[in-house]
Design a protein around this motif. Structure first.
Motif, PDB file in Angstrom:
ATOM      1  N   ARG A 192      -7.250   3.839   5.726  1.00 30.99           N
ATOM      2  CA  ARG A 192      -8.127   2.660   5.505  1.00 30.99           C
ATOM      3  C   ARG A 192      -8.639   2.024   7.060  1.00 30.99           C
ATOM      4  O   ARG A 192      -9.657   1.830   7.348  1.00 30.99           O
ATOM      5  CB  ARG A 192      -7.768   1.610   4.870  1.00 30.99           C
ATOM      6  CG  ARG A 192      -7.898   1.974   3.085  1.00 30.99           C
ATOM      7  CD  ARG A 192      -7.346   0.803   2.722  1.00 30.99           C
ATOM      8  NE  ARG A 192      -7.497   0.829   1.126  1.00 30.99           N
ATOM      9  CZ  ARG A 192      -8.831   0.764   0.439  1.00 30.99           C
ATOM     10  NH1 ARG A 192      -9.746   0.174   1.147  1.00 30.99           N
ATOM     11  NH2 ARG A 192      -8.683   0.985  -0.827  1.00 30.99           N
ATOM     12  N   LEU A 214       0.801  -1.128   0.109  1.00 28.73           N
ATOM     13  CA  LEU A 214      -0.052  -0.042   0.152  1.00 28.73           C
ATOM     14  C   LEU A 214       0.835   1.140  -0.007  1.00 28.73           C
ATOM     15  O   LEU A 214       2.014   1.362   0.505  1.00 28.73           O
ATOM     16  CB  LEU A 214      -1.008   0.026   1.211  1.00 28.73           C
ATOM     17  CG  LEU A 214      -1.974  -1.088   1.364  1.00 28.73           C
ATOM     18  CD1 LEU A 214      -2.787  -0.989   2.760  1.00 28.73           C
ATOM     19  CD2 LEU A 214      -3.047  -0.988   0.160  1.00 28.73           C
ATOM     20  N   ILE A 265     -10.209  -4.477   0.902  1.00 27.36           N
ATOM     21  CA  ILE A 265      -8.987  -4.924   0.078  1.00 27.36           C
ATOM     22  C   ILE A 265      -9.089  -6.336  -0.055  1.00 27.36           C
ATOM     23  O   ILE A 265      -9.211  -7.186   1.077  1.00 27.36           O
ATOM     24  CB  ILE A 265      -7.700  -4.469   0.877  1.00 27.36           C
ATOM     25  CG1 ILE A 265      -7.513  -2.958   0.913  1.00 27.36           C
ATOM     26  CG2 ILE A 265      -6.423  -4.996   0.223  1.00 27.36           C
ATOM     27  CD1 ILE A 265      -6.281  -2.557   1.891  1.00 27.36           C
ATOM     28  N   GLU A 315      -1.864   5.126   3.376  1.00 29.73           N
ATOM     29  CA  GLU A 315      -3.155   4.458   3.183  1.00 29.73           C
ATOM     30  C   GLU A 315      -3.617   3.398   4.207  1.00 29.73           C
ATOM     31  O   GLU A 315      -4.678   3.310   4.427  1.00 29.73           O
ATOM     32  CB  GLU A 315      -2.930   3.719   1.650  1.00 29.73           C
ATOM     33  CG  GLU A 315      -4.323   3.128   1.310  1.00 29.73           C
ATOM     34  CD  GLU A 315      -4.380   2.451  -0.141  1.00 29.73           C
ATOM     35  OE1 GLU A 315      -5.201   2.046  -0.445  1.00 29.73           O
ATOM     36  OE2 GLU A 315      -3.304   2.561  -0.708  1.00 29.73           O
TER      37      GLU A 315
END
Length: 347
Positions: free
Chosen positions: A49, A41, A58, A45
Motif C-alpha cells: 500500500r 494488516l 485505510i 500489505e
C-alpha cells in the motif's frame, strides 16, 4: 538504500513523545490508532500500500501518519518523529537527575480498564522500555463511575491479566514486574471503596479523595486520618486534590489539618505521594515540607494515564529536591521485593 525501519514502532514512539509533552488527546490517538490498525494488516500489505500510495484509503490513516510510514519504510527517521525527539529532552540539574536515576519504579498508573488510554500490556512495556524495574497498576475503584472504576469482579479479572503479562515478560527473559494495585477512593467516613478481601490480595494500595473536596477542614481531616489508619492502605494519593492547569480547569486545594494528617501517616507508616502530573504537582511545596518535617515517607509517582506520561517522574523529583526530601525517605527507590515487604507490613 538504507534498510527499512519499523513504521509501527515509529508511530508508537511519536505517540509516546506526544503523551509525555501533554499534547492534545486527539493527536496521540491519531498515531496510536494508526499503529494499531496497521499492525492488523496481512503480511506484506503495508509495504504494498505504501508503494501504491493507498495507505490513506485505510480508515484511521491520514496524510501525516501515512507520510511517517513511507519515510520509515524508506529507512528514514520520520520528520515528525525527528522534530519531537529534538525537543524532547529535559534540562535537569545534577541533583534532580541523580534522584530520578535512583527511582526503580512507579506506584501509580492507570490503564484502559478505568480512565487510562492504553491497554495494560502497553503500559507495562512502556515502563520497561524507559528503564523501570516495576510498575504498580492502580486503576480506579467502583464508586468513581466517571472513571469506569473497577467492580470487585472486574478487579478479580484484572489480577489474572496482570499474571499473564508478567508471564510474558518472563518468557522474554525480562526481569520487569507489573505489580497489582488500585487507586481506591477514600469514602466520606474514611473507609476504602473495595472489599477487604481484594485489598488484602493487592501488592500496593493507593488511596485518594475524589469526592466532596470542599468538605470543611475538620471533616476532611477526620476522613483522611481514618483512611491512613486502615491497615490495607499504603500510599495517600494527591493529598489536596488540587488542579493548577490543564483541560479540566483549575481546582482549589482541599482544606485539612496537615500536621494531623501527616502525623497519622507517620504513626501508621504510610507514604505521602508526590504526584508528578503537571496539572496536579501535589502536594504543594509548603505541605511537602510539613510532611518532611513530620517524618513521612514518600513515593514519587506519575499517575500516568498513557504510556508517554510514565516519563513524568522528573517533575516529582524536582519538587522533592527543592524541598530537601532525601532519597532514603522515597520508597520507590527500593527494589520491588523491599517495596512489597514494606506494604505487606501494614496488613
Amino acid at each position: 538504500m538504507p534498510s527499512a525501519r519499523d513504521p509501527i514502532a515509529d508511530l508508537r514512539r511519536i505517540a509516546f513523545l506526544l503523551e509525555r509533552a501533554h499534547e492534545k488527546t486527539y493527536r496521540v490517538r491519531a498515531f496510536r490508532g494508526a499503529a494499531a490498525t496497521l499492525g492488523k494488516l496481512a503480511e506484506g500489505e503495508l509495504a504494498t500500500r505504501a508503494q501504491a500510495g493507498t495507505l490513506t484509503d485505510i480508515q484511521g490513516i491520514g496524510d501525516v501518519t501515512a507520510r511517517c510510514v513511507v519515510e520509515s519504510l524508506n529507512g528514514e527517521e520520520p520528520v515528525y518523529l525527528r522534530r519531537l525527539e529534538a525537543t524532547a529532552g529535559q534540562d535537569l540539574d545534577a541533583e534532580t537527575a541523580g534522584l530520578l536515576h535512583r527511582l526503580r519504579g512507579d506506584c501509580h498508573s492507570h490503564s484502559d480498564w478505568s480512565d487510562g488510554g492504553s491497554p495494560i500490556d502497553e503500559m507495562a512495556m512502556a515502563a520497561a522500555q524507559i528503564g523501570h524495574e516495576y510498575l504498580v497498576l492502580t486503576d480506579h475503584s467502583p464508586r468513581l463511575t466517571v472513571a469506569r472504576g473497577l467492580s470487585a469482579e472486574r478487579l478479580e479479572e484484572q489480577l489474572g491479566v496482570v499474571a499473564d503479562v508478567n508471564a510474558g515478560f518472563r518468557q522474554l527473559g525480562l526481569s520487569f514486574r507489573l505489580l497489582t494495585g488500585i487507586e481506591v477512593d477514600i469514602l466520606a467516613d474514611g473507609s476504602l471503596d473495595q472489599t477487604d478481601e481484594l485489598l488484602d490480595r493487592l501488592d500496593v494500595v493507593v488511596a485518594s479523595v475524589h469526592s466532596n473536596l470542599k468538605d470543611e477542614p475538620e471533616v476532611m481531616t477526620r476522613r483522611m486520618v481514618n483512611a491512613l489508619a486502615n491497615p490495607r492502605m499504603d500510599i495517600l494519593g494527591h493529598c489536596t486534590g488540587r488542579l493548577i492547569t490543564g483541560g479540566r480547569g483549575t481546582r482549589a486545594e482541599s482544606r485539612f489539618d496537615a500536621e494531623a494528617v501527616f502525623a497519622a501517616a507517620v504513626e501508621h507508616d504510610k507514604a505521602i505521594e508526590i504526584n508528578s502530573r503537571p496539572e496536579r504537582l501535589d502536594p504543594p511545596k509548603r505541605l511537602l515540607r510539613v510532611a518532611l518535617e513530620a517524618g513521612c515517607r514518600f513515593t514519587i509517582d506519575t499517575d500516568a494515564h498513557a504510556p508517554g506520561q510514565l516519563d513524568w517522574l522528573a517533575n516529582g523529583c524536582a519538587r522533592a529536591v527543592a524541598c530537601g526530601v532525601p532519597a532514603d525517605r522515597i520508597l520507590n527507590t527500593l527494589p520491588a521485593d523491599d517495596l512489597l515487604a514494606w506494604a505487606a507490613s501494614h496488613k
